[in-house]
Design an enzyme around this catalytic site. Structure first.
Site, PDB file in Angstrom:
ATOM      1  N   HIS A 261      55.492  19.543  98.142  1.00 16.81           N
ATOM      2  CA  HIS A 261      55.274  20.736  97.317  1.00 16.81           C
ATOM      3  C   HIS A 261      55.512  22.009  98.137  1.00 16.81           C
ATOM      4  O   HIS A 261      56.298  22.881  97.753  1.00 16.81           O
ATOM      5  CB  HIS A 261      53.841  20.725  96.757  1.00 16.81           C
ATOM      6  CG  HIS A 261      53.486  21.898  95.905  1.00 16.81           C
ATOM      7  ND1 HIS A 261      53.523  21.852  94.529  1.00 16.81           N
ATOM      8  CD2 HIS A 261      53.121  23.166  96.215  1.00 16.81           C
ATOM      9  CE1 HIS A 261      53.173  23.038  94.038  1.00 16.81           C
ATOM     10  NE2 HIS A 261      52.928  23.863  95.046  1.00 16.81           N
ATOM     11  N   GLU A 262      54.844  22.099  99.275  1.00 13.69           N
ATOM     12  CA  GLU A 262      54.986  23.318 100.084  1.00 13.69           C
ATOM     13  C   GLU A 262      56.408  23.453 100.635  1.00 13.69           C
ATOM     14  O   GLU A 262      56.912  24.571 100.783  1.00 13.69           O
ATOM     15  CB  GLU A 262      53.952  23.339 101.217  1.00 13.69           C
ATOM     16  CG  GLU A 262      52.503  23.439 100.750  1.00 13.69           C
ATOM     17  CD  GLU A 262      52.212  24.581  99.772  1.00 13.69           C
ATOM     18  OE1 GLU A 262      52.843  25.660  99.900  1.00 13.69           O
ATOM     19  OE2 GLU A 262      51.372  24.399  98.874  1.00 13.69           O
ATOM     20  N   HIS A 265      58.425  25.351  98.218  1.00 16.21           N
ATOM     21  CA  HIS A 265      58.223  26.807  98.368  1.00 16.21           C
ATOM     22  C   HIS A 265      58.987  27.318  99.601  1.00 16.21           C
ATOM     23  O   HIS A 265      59.634  28.362  99.564  1.00 16.21           O
ATOM     24  CB  HIS A 265      56.737  27.126  98.566  1.00 16.21           C
ATOM     25  CG  HIS A 265      55.903  27.050  97.305  1.00 16.21           C
ATOM     26  ND1 HIS A 265      56.194  27.790  96.181  1.00 16.21           N
ATOM     27  CD2 HIS A 265      54.779  26.339  97.011  1.00 16.21           C
ATOM     28  CE1 HIS A 265      55.275  27.532  95.246  1.00 16.21           C
ATOM     29  NE2 HIS A 265      54.412  26.650  95.726  1.00 16.21           N
ATOM     30  N   GLU A 291      56.935  28.556  91.846  1.00 12.77           N
ATOM     31  CA  GLU A 291      56.324  27.256  91.575  1.00 12.77           C
ATOM     32  C   GLU A 291      57.354  26.268  91.011  1.00 12.77           C
ATOM     33  O   GLU A 291      57.202  25.063  91.158  1.00 12.77           O
ATOM     34  CB  GLU A 291      55.134  27.440  90.617  1.00 12.77           C
ATOM     35  CG  GLU A 291      54.162  26.292  90.530  1.00 12.77           C
ATOM     36  CD  GLU A 291      53.333  26.041  91.797  1.00 12.77           C
ATOM     37  OE1 GLU A 291      53.400  26.842  92.745  1.00 12.77           O
ATOM     38  OE2 GLU A 291      52.637  25.016  91.818  1.00 12.77           O
TER      39      GLU A 291
HETATM   40 ZN    ZN Z   1      52.666  25.937  94.738  1.00 19.21          ZN
END
Ligand code: ZN
Length: 499
Positions: A261-262, A265, A291
């Site tokens: 997830h990170e 980003h 996101e």
């Molecule tokens: Zn996030």
């Protein structure tokens, strides 16, 4: 080059540098700082933040922006930067300084009250602070101004140009599609796989995370991966994108998916055009757009059958005792286990957005004066039952679980779901244009997909609003349909149900 632009440029650079200083202090606070440094750090950050704020609301900057708004000699990036900074300037100058100060102070005390209320599961400790918070946030929204409804002004801070009405329409479509799917899944669901909680050495999990970010093309010469209790990604400045992950001994999936997830980003941040980084146009257009990248990598890639198949042998190298007997099918199922639970942050793909619908509904009701803070715990429990079919056993696991509301962050929750909606739409589009990606993902090769995201999204920075950028990429306005379609297809196969 325009004279006013030449005058604005040093201001822009100073704002970027001051913001970078605050971000470095905050990264350090969350990762390495010794606990006793906490009060001094809080004061130091407040000092630098207030200097940065003074730069933004400097009347000279206001005058230059006024002049530049009418200057047709600006190129596209300069004009976009003026538009974006004018927006920030207007938002910052419309709210009276006393209210800014009062809100900052209340965020501190209400957050403190929340940290005491949650472990005791006692909403009454938070209630008076939250009542004041909602009152002040209404004042803030009114000072900023709105046309259709108050919540628009709050949403606009995180998701510029998106309206409450847009969000409501998409959420309703999504929720109506999700609930029947969830009901069918719950009817046939089996318990969570036992091997997931067998005990995984945190240091080995972190080593795996370092290997994983490398595979996903995170540039470690222009960034770092560390650990923190709540994973996050932050850009300190050009060539310095920091992400964190966390690991839990009894939960293998936690660190894997926090890391992916990170990394989503972080790849976005590393893909923003370097030459724009000093300018307001050099950032992502919204939190939802940001996101979309983390969710795309986490779910559409990371939880896919081919990518879980790719990861498994590499995990077995490190955790042979725990995973030796697990086959790809079992691992894929375990990574996509669906079960209604009380807590948002650990929710699966199917229930996650129902948790957010609930928060959005309640927030909206409070700002529409249809719900009092005093009635919030009951309203929460009822909404949980309506959307997820379960009731919280306590306020700690119910209305008190998130820090957002006590921290003065209202209008933020919808961005998580918007991101998820964008992620599925973008991935479907990427597959339409690149062809099926399964074979590459099975080899851990994500370069073509990343290239597509770089070209279509990252390189565009904030030249367009998130809504317009999405429409350009998709060739049509974004809707919840691709997400529903993806979830129905995936989970009807996984759970052998008709969707
Ligand atoms: Zn996030």
């Amino acid at each position: 080059m325009s004279e006013a632009w030449e005058k604005l440029l040093p201001h822009l650079r100073e704002m970027v540098d001051l913001a970078g200083a605050v971000k470095l202090m905050s990264w350090d606070q969350a990762t390495l700082m010794p606990p006793n440094a906490s009060p001094a750090r809080a004061r130091g950050m407040a000092t630098v933040e207030s200097i940065a704020h003074q730069h933004l609301i400097n009347p000279e900057v206001g005058d230059l922006l006024q002049e530049l708004a009418l200057d047709d000699s600006l190129d596209q990036d300069q004009a976009a930067s003026v538009r974006i900074l004018k927006r920030d300037y207007d938002r910052a100058t419309k709210v009276p300084p006393e209210l800014v100060h009062e809100l900052a102070e209340l965020s501190g005390t209400a957050y403190q009250a929340w940290t005491e209320a949650r472990p005791q599961s006692d909403f009454s400790l938070l209630q008076p602070h939250l009542e004041k918070m909602i009152r002040l946030k209404k004042e803030e929204a009114d000072a900023i101004g709105w046309e259709t409804e108050r919540y628009d002004a709050l949403l606009d801070e995180f998701e510029p140009e998106m309206t409450t009405r847009d969000v409501e329409a998409m959420f309703t479509e999504l929720t109506e599609g999700l609930r029947p799917l969830l009901e069918k899944i719950v009817g046939v669901s089996s318990p969570r796989a036992e091997f997931l909680s067998k005990g995984y050495d945190p240091a080995s999990q972190e080593a795996f995370s370092h290997w994983l970010v490398d595979v996903l093309n995170f540039d470690s010469d222009s960034g770092r991966l560390d650990t923190s209790p709540h994973p996050f990604t932050i850009t300190i400045g050009a060539g310095d994108v920091r992400q964190t992950t966390r690991s839990e001994e009894k939960d293998l999936m936690m660190s894997i998916y926090a890391t992916i997830h990170e990394t989503g980003h972080a790849l976005y941040e590393q893909g923003l055009p370097t030459e724009l980084l000093d300018l307001p146009v050099g950032r992502a257009p919204s939190l939802g757009m940001h996101e979309s990248q983390s969710r795309l990598w986490e779910n559409l890639v990371g939880r896919s059958r081919p990518f879980t198949e790719f990861m498994l042998p590499h995990l077995k190298e490190r955790f042979s005792a725990q995973l030796g007997m697990v086959n790809p099918d079992e691992f894929y199922r375990a990574a996509n286990h669906v079960e209604p639970t009380l807590i948002r942050v650990t929710a699966d793909e199917v229930t996650y957005n129902l948790h957010l619908m609930l928060r959005f509904e309640l927030e909206l009701a409070m700002f529409r004066e249809e719900l009092d803070v005093a009635d919030l715990p009951n309203a929460w429990d009822a909404a949980m039952e309506k959307h997820l079919g379960i009731r919280p056993d306590s306020d700690a696991n119910g209305v008190l679980q998130d820090m957002h509301w006590s921290n003065g962050i209202q209008g933020y929750f919808p961005t998580y779901t918007l991101g998820t909606i964008y992620s599925a739409a973008f991935f479907a589009k990427a597959q339409e244009q690149l062809g099926n990606l399964d074979d590459e993902l099975r080899d851990g090769n994500t370069a073509r997909l990343l290239g597509w995201l770089r070209e279509n999204i990252h390189s565009k920075a904030y030249r367009y609003s998130a809504k317009d950028l999405a429409e350009q990429v998709l060739g049509a306005p974004v809707s919840a349909k691709p997400l529903l379609e993806y979830l129905r297809t995936k989970y009807s196969q996984l759970y052998d149900i008709s969707a």
